[in-house]
Design a protein around this motif. Structure first.
Motif, PDB file in Angstrom:
ATOM      1  N   UNK A 152       9.147   4.274  -8.677  1.00  0.00           N
ATOM      2  CA  UNK A 152       9.096   4.324  -7.394  1.00  0.00           C
ATOM      3  C   UNK A 152       9.773   3.173  -6.454  1.00  0.00           C
ATOM      4  N   UNK A 153      10.754   3.331  -5.653  1.00  0.00           N
ATOM      5  CA  UNK A 153      11.674   2.891  -4.798  1.00  0.00           C
ATOM      6  C   UNK A 153      10.767   2.374  -3.494  1.00  0.00           C
ATOM      7  N   UNK A 154      10.806   1.086  -3.100  1.00  0.00           N
ATOM      8  CA  UNK A 154       9.897   0.870  -2.026  1.00  0.00           C
ATOM      9  C   UNK A 154      10.518  -0.615  -1.164  1.00  0.00           C
ATOM     10  N   UNK A 155      10.076  -0.719  -0.102  1.00  0.00           N
ATOM     11  CA  UNK A 155      10.206  -2.015   0.579  1.00  0.00           C
ATOM     12  C   UNK A 155       9.389  -2.954   0.247  1.00  0.00           C
ATOM     13  N   UNK A 156       8.664  -2.818  -0.525  1.00  0.00           N
ATOM     14  CA  UNK A 156       7.892  -4.077  -1.092  1.00  0.00           C
ATOM     15  C   UNK A 156       8.712  -4.798  -2.088  1.00  0.00           C
ATOM     16  N   UNK A 157       9.604  -3.782  -2.808  1.00  0.00           N
ATOM     17  CA  UNK A 157      10.608  -4.652  -3.877  1.00  0.00           C
ATOM     18  C   UNK A 157      12.018  -4.064  -3.723  1.00  0.00           C
TER      19      UNK A 157
ATOM     20  N   UNK B 250       0.858  -1.311  -0.111  1.00  0.00           N
ATOM     21  CA  UNK B 250       0.028   0.073   0.055  1.00  0.00           C
ATOM     22  C   UNK B 250       1.166   1.139  -0.112  1.00  0.00           C
ATOM     23  N   UNK B 251       1.926   1.427   0.737  1.00  0.00           N
ATOM     24  CA  UNK B 251       2.897   2.279   0.720  1.00  0.00           C
ATOM     25  C   UNK B 251       3.373   2.635  -0.727  1.00  0.00           C
ATOM     26  N   UNK B 252       3.816   1.511  -1.543  1.00  0.00           N
ATOM     27  CA  UNK B 252       4.259   1.962  -2.997  1.00  0.00           C
ATOM     28  C   UNK B 252       3.228   2.331  -3.779  1.00  0.00           C
ATOM     29  N   UNK B 253       1.996   1.565  -3.609  1.00  0.00           N
ATOM     30  CA  UNK B 253       0.682   2.231  -4.357  1.00  0.00           C
ATOM     31  C   UNK B 253       0.196   3.560  -4.215  1.00  0.00           C
TER      32      UNK B 253
ATOM     33  N   UNK C 257       8.365   1.518   3.804  1.00  0.00           N
ATOM     34  CA  UNK C 257       8.780   2.794   3.183  1.00  0.00           C
ATOM     35  C   UNK C 257       8.439   2.844   1.627  1.00  0.00           C
ATOM     36  N   UNK C 258       8.230   4.081   1.095  1.00  0.00           N
ATOM     37  CA  UNK C 258       8.079   4.048  -0.512  1.00  0.00           C
ATOM     38  C   UNK C 258       8.339   5.428  -0.824  1.00  0.00           C
TER      39      UNK C 258
END
Length: 258
Positions: free
Chosen positions: A127-132, A15-18, A117-118
């Motif tokens: 988009x840099x994120x902790x999701x990937x 959700x943060x990334x989105x 974080x995103x």
């Protein structure tokens, strides 16, 4: 955090990334349309637009969580689950047509740690994120380290670090763009001193740590979030291979930048 705890945060990472990406797209549209309208201040409008969008969505998705935002909710604090957002990091750069170095930050701190974080960099569609988390490029000790700093007020300690490393300094806009440059392998060290707030660094620090970078205060202390006073004035984000050499400079005669 332990692996099982990170596993429990899958929705938050996603959700943060989105949300950061969505707010960034809205800002791009405003920036394009605002230049063709009678909008008095596209920067102020961008701050307001992204703040309202992010707070509304976070309240919908996580109604039991608190939200700290640069734009009007900066007084919110806590040691539990605290979303920390910078709706438009680099408002000055956003106002300048064609400048890419501005960002949207969405982070979640739990127990004072930046764990989700995103960082959306809408002008370059990243988009840099902790999701990937990104895998860092191999470190090449033969290449002069690149030290990214504020383009308007680089601190003296950054010059000292660059000299000690035999490095070169690269000026850039927002904190998110600068830390993003280190994550993406476009720089090796980010040094800041003299004034920032939690929302300036929480999201990019979470992403940097997930990618395997070193993060700390200039004196080596860990970065903590959710304090009653949101002031967090100095930090380092760098390649782990350079951390010892960087800290050897920044810990000398250290004084808090309060």
């Amino acid at each position: 955090m332990a692996a099982v705890e990170q596993q429990d945060l899958i929705a938050e990472h996603r959700d943060a990334a989105a949300l950061a990406t969505m707010a960034g797209q809205a800002l791009l549209e405003l920036r394009t349309n605002g230049s063709n309208s009678r909008l008095r201040d596209v920067g102020a409008a961008g701050d307001r637009l992204a703040h309202q969008l992010l707070v509304k969505e976070l309240n919908r998705l996580y109604p039991d969580d608190d939200v700290r935002s640069e734009e009007g909710l900066e007084h919110v604090s806590g040691s539990g689950r605290l979303w920390i957002i910078d709706p438009l990091d680099g408002t000055r750069e956003f106002r300048q047509p064609g400048r890419p170095d501005w960002a949207v930050h969405v982070a979640l701190a739990i127990g004072g740690l930046a764990v989700v974080g995103a960082v959306a960099l809408p002008a370059i569609d990243v988009t840099l994120s902790t999701a990937a988390p990104r895998e860092l490029d191999p470190f090449d000790p033969a290449v002069a380290p690149r030290v990214v700093v504020s383009r308007s007020r680089p601190p003296e300690v950054a010059y000292e670090v660059a000299d000690a490393l035999g490095g070169v300094m690269i000026p850039m806009g927002s904190a998110g763009a600068k830390i993003g440059a280190v994550i993406m392998g476009l720089a090796d060290v980010y040094i800041h001193a003299g004034g920032q707030y939690e929302w300036d660094s929480c999201a990019p620090v979470a992403v940097a740590e997930a990618s395997g970078l070193h993060t700390s205060r200039l004196n080596g202390d860990p970065l903590r979030y959710g304090a009653l006073d949101a002031w967090l004035p100095d930090l380092i984000v760098c390649r782990r291979e350079l951390a010892e050499a960087v800290l050897a400079v920044t810990t000398q005669d250290y004084r808090p930048y309060y």
